[in-house]
Write an enzyme that holds these catalytic residues in place. Structure first.
Site: not given
Ligand code: TXE
Length: 485
Positions: A150, A248, A466
């Protein structure tokens, strides 16, 4: 078509197994680049590079580390327009937002912790005539930084900067959905003279490279930002390994508007404008966005009407057009997920006051992932739309009759990241600050940030904090040294 490369041992390199993923431009729905689908073979090269750089970087005087980080911040600032444009293309956000927020904060993050490196201190516990204790806060070693799509470079540097400032070396993985600015950042690290192996960047999906990274035995700490489900999965894997980790995660943030924040036209207009900004910045794709709006009943109708008018005026369109205020959602999958919640809201009894539709702009963006900023009323606090994180341009609005009701509703989800309270009654604001279960409470503001403050949430919004000293302490190992006289 451009193929992004990993950054390992100071060089830009292709993935060992030559596997790539398609990278889509959200505004057009078209593939515009390829990204490495890295795996354990790439990870081993990064671990070897980090391990070989570890001791020299840890033993480098803090001032020297700080100077190198300052050069990196300078390089980011020099490339800020290139980064803003890349972020707008890769993420779908308006270029004006990318410039003012993403590019600006990416440099500011690095500069803030470059300063922290030379200001960081620890404690001494004096035992009088018996002896003395002092606390060493030493770097942990090789750490993993994993970030979401994001605010791509903003959240990427937010983790990398303190890790480096404390003397750790980093293996970082940006989201596979928005890899481009991390790739440009790699070039900037080379330009700034960051020693090889100090920062290593691996591109790819969570299962292919994210999971092997967090599980690698040489990785001593993990800093993660992303979804709550992913955060839980990571924690369940690495907690038994006794690794340090900070999470986070998601949010479902309430905005509380009291009648006394609307006493005159100027404060009313400001509150409306800021509440709209809190709900729809970055197309609602910020974990801090205020997606649940509660308004004191005596001003509810007036506030609702003004908010709808404000939201309707947002200019939706091509993220690369300067005047655009509302861009595309980050991916086809997310676009469909967000739209499904609008459909669900109608099934749950909600009324769409504005928005609610997929939008198909003319021209180059006709295949893009656009959804109108949407305001929905008439839903219960317990329904799924008011309980689950949507992470898109959808907010709900409802009245409340008492302070107690507002606090109960605000606290009534599994999340606890951020909230904003709009009121001119000082004692009420102090009272609510202690009663609201959130890591961040903004009073008469939203997203007003001081990088020294603890940043993060409670409940399902994460673990750890953080920012400022919290980040410096996360990325160091405290050691108590006790000397008897
Ligand atoms: O997050 P993901 P995504 C929330 C928001 C969104 C949801 C999924 O609801 O729809 O999370 O978003 C890596 N081991 N937020 O798909 O899947 C992945 O490659 C290690 C809130 O972006 O959690 C990416 O680099 N890493 C949030 C990162 O984790 C893994 C902002 C985030 O992916 C992994 C964004 C694993 N098993 C989304 N699986 C905020 N709090 O700001 C995935 N990744």
């Amino acid at each position: 078509m451009q193929s992004i490369q990993n950054y390992i041992n100071g060089e830009l390199v292709s993935p060992v197994n030559q596997n790539y993923l398609d990278n889509f431009e959200p505004a057009t729905g078209k593939i515009y680049s390829k990204i490495p689908e890295s795996d354990s073979d790439d990870l081993e090269l990064a671990v070897i590079a980090a391990e070989s750089a570890k001791s020299e970087w840890a033993n480098m005087p803090a001032e020297q580390r700080s100077n190198l980080l300052m050069k990196l911040a300078d390089a980011i600032e020099t490339a800020s327009e290139e980064l803003a444009r890349a972020e707008a293309i890769d993420n779908g956000k308006p270029i004006a937002f990318a410039r003012a927020v993403d590019s600006y904060r990416s440099a500011a993050n690095i500069r803030f912790f470059a300063n922290a490196a030379t200001q960081f201190s620890s404690e001494c516990h004096d035992m009088g005539s018996v002896g003395v204790n002092f606390t060493l806060r030493q770097p942990i070693g090789v750490v993993a930084c994993i970030s979401p799509w994001n605010l791509p470079l903003y959240l990427f540097t937010w983790k990398i900067a303190p890790a480096l400032a404390c003397g750790n070396v980093v293996i970082a993985k940006p989201s596979e959905v928005t890899p481009m600015t991390a790739y440009i950042f790699s070039r900037l690290c080379i330009e700034a003279g960051i020693p090889k192996g100090v920062i290593n960047i691996l591109h790819g999906s969570g299962p292919a490279i994210g999971s092997p990274l967090v599980n690698h035995p040489k990785i001593k700490a993990v800093s993660f930002t992303g979804g709550s489900a992913t955060g839980r999965a990571i924690a369940s894997q690495i907690a038994p390994m006794l690794k340090k980790f900070s999470l986070e995660l998601g949010g479902k943030n309430p905005t509380l508007v009291f009648a006394d924040s609307c006493k005159d036209q100027a404060s009313f207009d400001n509150t409306v404008s800021e509440v709209a900004r809190a709900a729809f910045s970055n197309q609602g794709q910020i974990c801090l966005c205020g997606s649940r709006i509660y308004v004191e009943r005596s001003v509810y109708e007036r506030f609702k009407t003004a908010l709808v008018k404000k939201v309707r005026a947002l200019r939706i369109g091509d993220p690369l057009v300067e005047e655009t205020q509302h861009g595309a959602l980050v991916s086809k999958a997310h676009y469909e997920k967000v739209y499904s919640y609008i459909e669900l809201a109608k099934e749950e009894g909600g009324t769409v006051l504005t928005g609610g539709n997929k939008r198909t702009p003319e021209g180059r963006c006709s295949g893009g992932y656009f959804i109108e900023p949407t305001v929905i009323e008439g839903l219960s606090s317990e329904c799924r739309v008011n309980q689950e994180e949507i992470f898109g341009p959808v907010c709900t609005i409802q009245p409340f009759d008492s302070e107690e009701e507002a606090v109960t509703k605000a606290n009534g989800t599994e999340y606890g990241l951020a909230t904003s309270v709009w009121s001119s009654n000082v004692s009420r604001c102090h009272r609510l600050s202690s009663q609201l279960d959130f890591g961040i409470v903004w009073i008469n503001c939203w997203l007003l940030r001081d990088l020294r403050t603890p940043f993060g949430g409670m409940k399902s919004s994460g673990m750890g904090r953080e920012g400022g000293l919290e980040a410096m302490r996360f990325f160091t190992e405290p050691k108590n040294v006790c000397i008897k006289y």
